[in-house]
Scaffold this motif. Structure first.
Motif, mmCIF file in Angstrom:
data_model
loop_
_atom_site.group_PDB
_atom_site.id
_atom_site.type_symbol
_atom_site.label_atom_id
_atom_site.label_comp_id
_atom_site.label_asym_id
_atom_site.label_seq_id
_atom_site.Cartn_x
_atom_site.Cartn_y
_atom_site.Cartn_z
ATOM 1 N N LEU A 120 -88.333 -8.183 -61.859
ATOM 2 C CA LEU A 120 -87.158 -7.593 -62.498
ATOM 3 C C LEU A 120 -87.071 -6.114 -62.162
ATOM 4 N N ALA A 121 -85.873 -5.675 -61.865
ATOM 5 C CA ALA A 121 -85.652 -4.254 -61.580
ATOM 6 C C ALA A 121 -84.359 -3.807 -62.246
ATOM 7 N N LYS A 122 -84.349 -2.571 -62.719
ATOM 8 C CA LYS A 122 -83.147 -1.997 -63.314
ATOM 9 C C LYS A 122 -82.520 -1.039 -62.324
ATOM 10 N N GLN A 123 -81.252 -1.300 -61.993
ATOM 11 C CA GLN A 123 -80.519 -0.431 -61.107
ATOM 12 C C GLN A 123 -79.513 0.371 -61.918
ATOM 13 N N SER A 124 -78.708 1.156 -61.256
ATOM 14 C CA SER A 124 -77.855 2.104 -61.975
ATOM 15 C C SER A 124 -76.905 1.431 -62.959
ATOM 16 N N THR A 125 -76.315 0.297 -62.556
ATOM 17 C CA THR A 125 -75.323 -0.346 -63.428
ATOM 18 C C THR A 125 -75.657 -1.799 -63.744
ATOM 19 N N GLU A 126 -76.795 -2.288 -63.311
ATOM 20 C CA GLU A 126 -77.106 -3.694 -63.514
ATOM 21 C C GLU A 126 -78.615 -3.939 -63.472
ATOM 22 N N TRP A 127 -78.980 -5.152 -63.882
ATOM 23 C CA TRP A 127 -80.347 -5.640 -63.773
ATOM 24 C C TRP A 127 -80.390 -6.682 -62.652
ATOM 25 N N VAL A 128 -81.508 -6.711 -61.911
ATOM 26 C CA VAL A 128 -81.659 -7.666 -60.808
ATOM 27 C C VAL A 128 -82.945 -8.451 -61.013
ATOM 28 N N LEU A 129 -82.801 -9.769 -61.127
ATOM 29 C CA LEU A 129 -83.940 -10.671 -61.300
ATOM 30 C C LEU A 129 -84.099 -11.469 -60.016
ATOM 31 N N CYS A 130 -85.251 -11.383 -59.379
ATOM 32 C CA CYS A 130 -85.503 -12.060 -58.109
ATOM 33 C C CYS A 130 -86.532 -13.171 -58.293
ATOM 34 N N ASP A 181 -93.617 4.440 -65.057
ATOM 35 C CA ASP A 181 -92.698 4.949 -64.026
ATOM 36 C C ASP A 181 -91.312 4.330 -64.106
ATOM 37 N N GLY A 182 -91.058 3.529 -65.153
ATOM 38 C CA GLY A 182 -89.733 2.948 -65.336
ATOM 39 C C GLY A 182 -89.553 1.586 -64.714
ATOM 40 N N THR A 183 -90.557 1.104 -63.949
ATOM 41 C CA THR A 183 -90.479 -0.246 -63.396
ATOM 42 C C THR A 183 -90.913 -1.261 -64.447
ATOM 43 N N TYR A 184 -90.742 -2.546 -64.098
ATOM 44 C CA TYR A 184 -91.065 -3.610 -65.050
ATOM 45 C C TYR A 184 -92.028 -4.612 -64.428
ATOM 46 N N THR A 185 -92.948 -5.105 -65.242
ATOM 47 C CA THR A 185 -93.937 -6.074 -64.787
ATOM 48 C C THR A 185 -93.887 -7.313 -65.664
#
Length: 536
Positions: free
Chosen positions: A42-52, A29-33
């Protein structure tokens, strides 16, 4: 910190601030594990990556993978500005709350100045300066002086072994043995039955890798062979083979699988890496339903008596051959199982489809080094990194403070490239000659050694046998050792005469050093950081 998207493996590799790396797999589904039990998402947004982080801290990366912003759990942030909107060198780091910043000056790929924001309206910012020899940082000078600087010294070494082991290998034969027939694998093995066997090879030849005292092996083209475990690739859905070779002779098998021993005609054979009659490299993992082999073939000749790096790596429905860090070509199709009853380095059965030669047994004449197998795809960036790691690197050996006092020294193992010795700080109760030593990674323990005739370090106690029994201090005449096993520090006697490691081989006057450390108090260990971390 940085992030790298690897399309070949459908994953993202994140390098954290401490140098450790975490890989996230892409879901349908395009998410990351990430790894099970990990504290990062980790999540991919429209213009960036977000690591929490689990703590609430958030790291944002540009689409190119460079860090752009850090925010802690309280919402306090720092913004990183790069040379361009898509990345490039870091120009400024600004604290969002105070507005204070650090500016970075660059010369080529090196930071040469770091300047704070202005002290006040009348006082410019402070600047620290950095100088280099090649790519090695040699001095750091404060704003107050250009001569009273911290000085760094280096020795030549290699990180090739560590870099390759980071790829999660199933087998890794360095072929650097000095004697005997066993070719030990340095990859972690669940069974321990992963060693190969030298047959009529010449040991101790020069290595393909600069900066190491490890060696390679020579094949005579007639009798020499290394017998691999038959199941070396048996469970690999997406196998990868990586090695270095040097030869001036065409028509030889580098890696071969077949269903009979050498000397007998097999009914099934797969010389997956070979050099054909024209001196060109060929590689193929056999495909399901394929009527014949159709190997990927290099355009250039490899029989030039120079070291060459080759990687053959498979993915879901394709495979790629690399030569000296560059892609040679790809072959589409689903793989069948590669392993046969027998597996060899330096020999194998070949044929027209595989090698462009008549059916027969073909022996490799030349040198081979650093043979690695793994059960997953290597992406182009990783292959390129492994090839680049052939060059020697500078390993930090000494740090001298502006006062002239030596702050630290370090020594490295010439074969593994790992840190092997570091002195205790001068503020310790131990004499200046005392040092930490890291045991070889092939051993399950860790060892600390202090100089003979010195008092036990703070927090330690000497004993003659068992915890709590005190012996004379200092324990003269021999070093005292302490070995970490299964999370605890344990007493260890010192062998004072030659002989096997039996009770008869130990002197009755041997000394030991003990200190009870809870498995949960790992950070309190004197061997902290890289000195206390199992791994490469």
């Amino acid at each position: 910190m940085q992030l790298r998207e690897e399309s070949a493996t459908s994953s993202v590799l994140v390098t954290l601030a401490d140098g450790s790396q975490v890989r996230f797999g892409k879901n349908a589904d395009g998410t990351y594990t990430g790894p099970a039990g990990g504290s990062l998402s980790l999540a991919k947004q429209s213009t960036e990556w977000v690591l929490c982080e689990r703590s609430g801290a958030i790291h944002r990366f540009l689409a190119s993978g460079v860090l752009s912003k850090i925010t802690d759990a309280a919402g306090r942030g720092q913004t990183i500005t790069h040379e361009t909107s898509t990345g490039g060198p870091v120009k400024n780091v600004t604290d969002d709350l105070s507005g204070r910043s650090l500016s970075f000056g660059w010369t080529g790929s090196h930071v040469t100045t770091v300047t704070t924001s202005a002290i006040d309206t009348n006082t410019a910012g402070l600047t620290w300066s950095y100088t280099y020899t090649g790519d090695q940082l040699t001095t750091v000078c404060p704003p107050s002086s250009t001569t009273k600087c911290t000085v760094y010294e280096y020795a030549s070494g290699s990180v090739y072994r560590s870099g390759v082991l980071d790829a999660s290998l199933t087998s890794y034969w360095r072929l650097g043995e000095g004697a005997g027939s066993a070719a030990a694998s340095e990859a972690v093995s669940p069974t321990g039955l992963n060693d190969a066997v030298h047959r009529d090879t010449v040991l101790g030849s020069d290595s393909a890798i600069a900066g190491t005292t490890d060696t390679s092996v020579t094949f005579d083209g007639t009798d020499s062979v290394v017998e691999l475990p038959a199941d070396a690739l048996k469970t690999a859905a997406f196998p990868t083979i990586e090695l270095w070779f040097r030869t001036s002779t065409a028509s030889g098998v580098l890696v071969g699988f077949q269903n009979t021993e050498l000397g007998e005609k097999p009914s099934s054979w797969r010389p997956v890496l070979n050099i054909d009659g024209s001196g060109k490299l060929r590689g193929e993992f056999y495909l399901t339903g394929s009527p014949a082999a159709t190997p990927i073939t290099s355009s250039k000749v490899v029989t030039d008596d120079k070291w060459h790096h080759v990687v053959l790596s498979a993915a879901v429905n394709t495979q790629t051959l690399y030569l000296d860090g560059a892609k040679v070509g790809t072959l589409d199709g689903v793989l069948t199982e590669q392993s046969r009853d027998y597996a060899y380095l330096g020999a194998g059965y070949g044929s027209s489809g595989w090698m462009g030669l008549a059916e027969g047994e073909y022996r490799f004449a030349g040198q081979m080094d650093e043979v690695a197998f793994c059960d997953h795809t290597l992406d182009p960036a990783t292959v390129s990194e492994h090839y680049a790691a052939r060059n020697a690197v500078g390993q930090l050996t000494k740090v001298t403070l502006p006062s002239g006092r030596v702050h630290a020294t370090a020594a490295y193992d010439g074969v593994t490239g790992r840190l092997s010795q570091r002195p205790r700080p001068s503020t310790s109760t131990v004499s200046a000659s005392a040092s930490w030593r890291a045991r070889s990674s092939t051993s399950p323990g860790r060892t600390r050694t202090s100089a003979a005739g010195t008092a036990a370090p703070a927090g330690w106690r000497t004993c003659s046998s068992g915890a709590g029994r005190t012996a004379p201090t200092p324990c003269a005449g021999s070093p005292r050792t302490l070995t970490r096993t299964a999370g605890r520090w344990r007493c260890g006697r010192v062998r004072t005469r030659a002989g096997p490691f039996t009770n008869a081989g130990w002197s009755s006057s041997s000394c030991v050093c003990c200190v009870p450390i809870s498995p949960h108090a790992r950070s309190a260990s004197p061997l902290s950081g890289a000195m206390d971390t199992p791994g490469s």
